[in-house]
Design a protein around this motif. Structure first.
Motif, PDB file in Angstrom:
ATOM      1  N   THR A  89      -1.786   0.648   5.999  1.00  0.00           N
ATOM      2  CA  THR A  89      -0.531   0.849   6.716  1.00  0.00           C
ATOM      3  C   THR A  89      -0.782   0.667   8.217  1.00  0.00           C
ATOM      4  O   THR A  89      -1.887   0.920   8.713  1.00  0.00           O
ATOM      5  CB  THR A  89       0.019   2.274   6.492  1.00  0.00           C
ATOM      6  OG1 THR A  89      -0.958   3.233   6.919  1.00  0.00           O
ATOM      7  CG2 THR A  89       0.347   2.513   5.035  1.00  0.00           C
ATOM      8  N   VAL A  90       0.241   0.237   8.908  1.00  0.00           N
ATOM      9  CA  VAL A  90       0.187   0.225  10.380  1.00  0.00           C
ATOM     10  C   VAL A  90       0.124   1.671  10.861  1.00  0.00           C
ATOM     11  O   VAL A  90      -0.616   2.005  11.798  1.00  0.00           O
ATOM     12  CB  VAL A  90       1.465  -0.455  10.932  1.00  0.00           C
ATOM     13  CG1 VAL A  90       1.598  -0.226  12.431  1.00  0.00           C
ATOM     14  CG2 VAL A  90       1.488  -1.938  10.592  1.00  0.00           C
ATOM     15  N   GLU A  91       0.873   2.532  10.181  1.00  0.00           N
ATOM     16  CA  GLU A  91       1.056   3.908  10.658  1.00  0.00           C
ATOM     17  C   GLU A  91      -0.121   4.813  10.326  1.00  0.00           C
ATOM     18  O   GLU A  91      -0.690   4.756   9.245  1.00  0.00           O
ATOM     19  CB  GLU A  91       2.331   4.520  10.050  1.00  0.00           C
ATOM     20  CG  GLU A  91       3.613   3.852  10.497  1.00  0.00           C
ATOM     21  CD  GLU A  91       3.930   2.594   9.689  1.00  0.00           C
ATOM     22  OE1 GLU A  91       3.174   2.262   8.753  1.00  0.00           O
ATOM     23  OE2 GLU A  91       4.938   1.953  10.012  1.00  0.00           O
ATOM     24  N   HIS A  92      -0.407   5.666  11.277  1.00  0.00           N
ATOM     25  CA  HIS A  92      -1.357   6.762  11.086  1.00  0.00           C
ATOM     26  C   HIS A  92      -0.499   7.988  10.798  1.00  0.00           C
ATOM     27  O   HIS A  92       0.467   8.265  11.513  1.00  0.00           O
ATOM     28  CB  HIS A  92      -2.149   6.944  12.397  1.00  0.00           C
ATOM     29  CG  HIS A  92      -3.154   8.025  12.362  1.00  0.00           C
ATOM     30  ND1 HIS A  92      -2.825   9.343  12.571  1.00  0.00           N
ATOM     31  CD2 HIS A  92      -4.484   7.997  12.146  1.00  0.00           C
ATOM     32  CE1 HIS A  92      -3.925  10.068  12.486  1.00  0.00           C
ATOM     33  NE2 HIS A  92      -4.948   9.276  12.231  1.00  0.00           N
TER      34      HIS A  92
ATOM     35  N   LEU B 142       6.803   2.648   5.429  1.00  0.00           N
ATOM     36  CA  LEU B 142       5.604   2.316   6.190  1.00  0.00           C
ATOM     37  C   LEU B 142       5.360   0.805   6.113  1.00  0.00           C
ATOM     38  O   LEU B 142       5.741   0.159   5.134  1.00  0.00           O
ATOM     39  CB  LEU B 142       4.385   3.063   5.627  1.00  0.00           C
ATOM     40  CG  LEU B 142       4.467   4.596   5.654  1.00  0.00           C
ATOM     41  CD1 LEU B 142       3.206   5.200   5.033  1.00  0.00           C
ATOM     42  CD2 LEU B 142       4.655   5.127   7.072  1.00  0.00           C
ATOM     43  N   ALA B 143       4.684   0.296   7.133  1.00  0.00           N
ATOM     44  CA  ALA B 143       4.511  -1.163   7.246  1.00  0.00           C
ATOM     45  C   ALA B 143       3.075  -1.589   6.961  1.00  0.00           C
ATOM     46  O   ALA B 143       2.128  -0.827   7.108  1.00  0.00           O
ATOM     47  CB  ALA B 143       4.925  -1.597   8.651  1.00  0.00           C
ATOM     48  N   LEU B 144       2.953  -2.858   6.562  1.00  0.00           N
ATOM     49  CA  LEU B 144       1.650  -3.452   6.237  1.00  0.00           C
ATOM     50  C   LEU B 144       0.987  -3.981   7.504  1.00  0.00           C
ATOM     51  O   LEU B 144       1.586  -4.764   8.255  1.00  0.00           O
ATOM     52  CB  LEU B 144       1.882  -4.609   5.243  1.00  0.00           C
ATOM     53  CG  LEU B 144       0.675  -5.394   4.779  1.00  0.00           C
ATOM     54  CD1 LEU B 144      -0.257  -4.516   3.929  1.00  0.00           C
ATOM     55  CD2 LEU B 144       1.128  -6.616   3.972  1.00  0.00           C
ATOM     56  N   HIS B 145      -0.257  -3.574   7.736  1.00  0.00           N
ATOM     57  CA  HIS B 145      -1.026  -4.084   8.880  1.00  0.00           C
ATOM     58  C   HIS B 145      -1.397  -5.540   8.618  1.00  0.00           C
ATOM     59  O   HIS B 145      -1.245  -6.023   7.496  1.00  0.00           O
ATOM     60  CB  HIS B 145      -2.288  -3.213   9.049  1.00  0.00           C
ATOM     61  CG  HIS B 145      -2.950  -3.398  10.364  1.00  0.00           C
ATOM     62  ND1 HIS B 145      -4.125  -4.099  10.503  1.00  0.00           N
ATOM     63  CD2 HIS B 145      -2.623  -2.981  11.596  1.00  0.00           C
ATOM     64  CE1 HIS B 145      -4.488  -4.104  11.771  1.00  0.00           C
ATOM     65  NE2 HIS B 145      -3.580  -3.428  12.459  1.00  0.00           N
TER      66      HIS B 145
ATOM     67  N   ILE C  31       3.867  10.897  12.144  1.00  0.00           N
ATOM     68  CA  ILE C  31       3.856   9.489  11.717  1.00  0.00           C
ATOM     69  C   ILE C  31       3.854   8.666  12.999  1.00  0.00           C
ATOM     70  O   ILE C  31       4.767   8.796  13.822  1.00  0.00           O
ATOM     71  CB  ILE C  31       5.103   9.127  10.879  1.00  0.00           C
ATOM     72  CG1 ILE C  31       5.201   9.991   9.619  1.00  0.00           C
ATOM     73  CG2 ILE C  31       5.094   7.645  10.501  1.00  0.00           C
ATOM     74  CD1 ILE C  31       6.483   9.776   8.802  1.00  0.00           C
ATOM     75  N   ASP C  32       2.818   7.856  13.163  1.00  0.00           N
ATOM     76  CA  ASP C  32       2.668   7.119  14.423  1.00  0.00           C
ATOM     77  C   ASP C  32       2.312   5.658  14.150  1.00  0.00           C
ATOM     78  O   ASP C  32       1.297   5.411  13.511  1.00  0.00           O
ATOM     79  CB  ASP C  32       1.569   7.792  15.258  1.00  0.00           C
ATOM     80  CG  ASP C  32       1.415   7.133  16.609  1.00  0.00           C
ATOM     81  OD1 ASP C  32       2.415   6.603  17.116  1.00  0.00           O
ATOM     82  OD2 ASP C  32       0.274   7.114  17.123  1.00  0.00           O
TER      83      ASP C  32
END
Ligand code: DUT
Length: 194
Positions: free
Chosen positions: A77-80, A33-36, A18-19
């Motif tokens: 998501t911001v996260e990859h 997880l966060a919203l881009h 998770i990045d």
């Protein structure tokens, strides 16, 4: 079985990536997880499952953006994330539902082996203001019985951007040369091309 956060942590760098990762976002059995800061909105009166649909991109400014009822918003998501030998599942946080904002209703089953950012589908019951970086959903990991076979279809694998529906590919529409995104700054684009 769902992995506890302790088990999730112990598999980081192995079956789970998770990045970016922030340990304070761990819950008992999931990770927030966060919203881009970008959304896509379709620009069609009728969405057609059998062909690509035009869309435009909007930014969620730091001071927030008010979503309107009756509109489908696609975010990401911001996260990859990368997941091996486990089944990743995404669920909206109940705090959103309590605002009448629905994200991936019913939860989203990911494929074992999915790598990429997650496209988020959102709609609201009444106008609601959202902000970039909000922790909107949680990823959890289910144990898989049997071995993980590579998915035959990988339409959305390795996504790094918001990904509109590619259902039309299943229905025989070849969209390889189709350009659909509407340019918001059309004048800037013309200047740059000169
Ligand atoms: O709301 C979602 C649900 C899934 N995914 C990711 C993870 C999943 O592994 C991948 C494919 O999802 P799914 O298998 O549900 O899509 P599909 O329409 O069946 O496509 P495919 O035929 O490529 O599997 O897209 C998202 O980004 N957002």
């Amino acid at each position: 079985m769902i992995l506890s956060s302790q088990e999730l942590l112990s598999r980081m760098g192995d079956d789970i990536a998770i990045d970016p990762f922030d340990p304070t976002r761990l819950n008992a059995n999931s990770y927030n997880l966060a919203l881009h800061d970008e959304l896509l909105v379709y620009e069609e009166v009728v969405l057609d499952a059998a062909s690509p649909n035009r869309y435009r991109r909007i930014e969620i400014p730091a001071e927030g953006l008010t979503l309107q009822p009756g509109v489908l918003y696609l975010g990401r998501t911001v996260e990859h994330t990368e997941t091996r030998n486990l089944v990743p599942v995404l669920h909206a946080r109940s705090s959103l539902g309590r605002l009448g904002l629905f994200l991936n209703p019913g939860g989203s089953l990911g494929q074992c082996g999915y790598c990429g950012t997650w496209t988020l589908e959102m709609h609201c019951i009444q106008p609601v203001r959202i902000y970039p970086g909000m922790q909107v959903c949680q990823i959890s990991y289910h144990q898989l019985l049997g071995t993980c076979q590579p998915c035959e279809s990988d339409k959305y694998q390795n996504s790094t951007d918001i990904q509109p529906s590619l259902m039309h590919r299943e229905l025989g529409f070849d969209d390889r040369d189709t350009q659909l995104e509407l340019q918001l700054n059309f004048d800037d684009a013309i200047q740059a091309a000169r």
